[in-house]
Design a protein around this motif. Structure first.
Motif, mmCIF file in Angstrom:
data_model
loop_
_atom_site.group_PDB
_atom_site.id
_atom_site.type_symbol
_atom_site.label_atom_id
_atom_site.label_comp_id
_atom_site.label_asym_id
_atom_site.label_seq_id
_atom_site.Cartn_x
_atom_site.Cartn_y
_atom_site.Cartn_z
ATOM 1 N N ASN A 141 0.826 -1.210 0.000
ATOM 2 C CA ASN A 141 0.000 0.000 0.000
ATOM 3 C C ASN A 141 0.856 1.255 0.000
ATOM 4 N N THR A 142 1.786 1.294 -0.944
ATOM 5 C CA THR A 142 2.660 2.453 -1.160
ATOM 6 C C THR A 142 2.698 2.760 -2.648
ATOM 7 N N TRP A 143 3.051 4.002 -2.948
ATOM 8 C CA TRP A 143 3.184 4.406 -4.362
ATOM 9 C C TRP A 143 4.151 5.575 -4.436
ATOM 10 N N PRO A 144 5.019 5.645 -5.455
ATOM 11 C CA PRO A 144 5.091 4.802 -6.670
ATOM 12 C C PRO A 144 5.835 3.485 -6.482
ATOM 13 N N THR A 145 6.453 3.280 -5.331
ATOM 14 C CA THR A 145 7.179 2.034 -5.118
ATOM 15 C C THR A 145 6.252 0.980 -4.510
ATOM 16 N N MET A 146 6.732 -0.242 -4.520
ATOM 17 C CA MET A 146 6.038 -1.342 -3.851
ATOM 18 C C MET A 146 6.885 -1.734 -2.650
ATOM 19 N N ASP A 147 6.606 -1.094 -1.524
ATOM 20 C CA ASP A 147 7.391 -1.278 -0.298
ATOM 21 C C ASP A 147 8.870 -0.994 -0.535
ATOM 22 N N PRO A 158 11.489 -8.110 -6.070
ATOM 23 C CA PRO A 158 12.457 -9.128 -6.508
ATOM 24 C C PRO A 158 11.799 -10.249 -7.302
ATOM 25 N N HIS A 159 12.610 -10.847 -8.163
ATOM 26 C CA HIS A 159 12.117 -11.927 -9.008
ATOM 27 C C HIS A 159 11.556 -13.081 -8.178
ATOM 28 N N ALA A 160 12.168 -13.341 -7.032
ATOM 29 C CA ALA A 160 11.720 -14.445 -6.195
ATOM 30 C C ALA A 160 10.302 -14.220 -5.672
ATOM 31 N N GLU A 161 9.909 -12.949 -5.477
ATOM 32 C CA GLU A 161 8.552 -12.654 -5.024
ATOM 33 C C GLU A 161 7.557 -12.661 -6.178
ATOM 34 N N LEU A 162 8.004 -12.219 -7.349
ATOM 35 C CA LEU A 162 7.109 -12.158 -8.506
ATOM 36 C C LEU A 162 6.753 -13.543 -9.025
ATOM 37 N N ASN A 170 1.491 -17.672 -11.506
ATOM 38 C CA ASN A 170 1.794 -16.423 -10.808
ATOM 39 C C ASN A 170 0.969 -15.260 -11.343
ATOM 40 N N PHE A 171 0.570 -15.341 -12.605
ATOM 41 C CA PHE A 171 -0.166 -14.234 -13.212
ATOM 42 C C PHE A 171 -1.592 -14.124 -12.672
ATOM 43 N N VAL A 172 -2.078 -15.156 -11.993
ATOM 44 C CA VAL A 172 -3.418 -15.089 -11.410
ATOM 45 C C VAL A 172 -3.422 -15.389 -9.919
ATOM 46 N N LEU A 219 2.691 -10.190 -8.261
ATOM 47 C CA LEU A 219 2.729 -10.018 -9.710
ATOM 48 C C LEU A 219 1.411 -9.456 -10.237
ATOM 49 N N VAL A 220 0.306 -9.875 -9.645
ATOM 50 C CA VAL A 220 -0.999 -9.369 -10.065
ATOM 51 C C VAL A 220 -1.075 -7.856 -9.882
#
Length: 255
Positions: A114-120, A126-130, A139-141, A146-147
């Protein structure tokens, strides 16, 4: 809506009677009632989730979709090729974004980052989270990280495309209302992104989530009307025995 955009008219004369519009609106009401009976309320968000929580359909979109009846009565020239192509691309982008928004709502991704423009603290997590879910395609759903990132990226793309299209239309001095409609689409797109940011920062309160859904339908309708009118049209005579009814008639013959 896709058939209307492609053909520009129905098989019937290009007027819609008032009783017919009421019947179309009634179909939207029936669809809304069916959706309410099949959906389960979410305690945290106060929204409705259907289909295993994947796609969220708001009551406002059901009412607006059922009541939508846009007609083209007056002859107007087609927009220049580049502007016409951009106008046709915008509704597709907006529709894809609405689908991604349904994934965000269904997976509760709006309650994370719940931050912007960054994501925390990171523009891109990181790729490991995406891609933490296996197989990777899920992961796309299923991956909320990633969503949400996909929803952000497509929002940026739509706003940039709409603004570039509006500037191009004004610099090209396009006639037939193209400049005004392009500016309207751009303004709605910017407003929708701003509302989405507020909704995210506030962790999706009910009023903001519902307003975000309603404005999304407004952007889609405006982009669809703009795309259709950019194709050009021929004048059509009113059908005998019917009262002409449409947004253009209420606006004095032009959009």
């Amino acid at each position: 809506m896709a058939r209307f955009t492609a053909r520009g008219r129905s098989s019937q004369p290009e007027t819609v009677s008032v009783p017919r519009v009421r019947r179309v609106g009634r179909l939207g009401e029936l669809g809304l009632q069916a959706g309410e009976e099949a959906a389960e309320p979410e305690p945290r968000l106060g929204l409705r989730r259907a289909g295993g929580g994947r796609i969220l359909i708001g009551p406002a979109s059901a009412r607006l979709g059922g009541a939508l009846a846009i007609v083209t009565r007056d002859a107007r020239p087609a927009a220049p090729g580049r502007l016409r192509a951009a106008a046709l691309a915008l509704p597709a982008l907006v529709l894809a974004q609405i689908f991604l928004g349904g994934l965000v709502a269904g997976s509760h991704a709006g309650l994370l980052y719940n931050t912007w423009p960054t994501m925390d603290g990171a523009l891109v997590p990181p790729h490991a989270e995406l891609f933490a879910v296996t197989p990777w395609i899920e992961n796309f759903v299923d991956n909320a990280t990633l969503v949400q990132l996909n929803h952000r990226l497509v929002a940026y793309l739509i706003v940039l495309a709409a603004l570039a299209h509006a500037v191009d239309a004004w610099l090209s001095r396009a006639a037939g209302g193209v400049r005004e409609r392009a500016a309207g689409v751009a303004a709605l797109a910017v407003a929708q992104m701003g509302l989405g940011i507020v909704t995210l920062l506030l962790a999706v309160p009910l009023w903001a989530g519902l307003a975000h859904q309603v404005l999304a339908m407004g952007v889609l309708v405006m982009a669809t009307v703009h795309a259709r009118l950019s194709l050009g049209s021929e004048a059509a005579a009113p059908a005998r025995g019917e009262t002409a009814f449409g947004f253009e008639g209420l606006a004095g013959g032009g959009i």
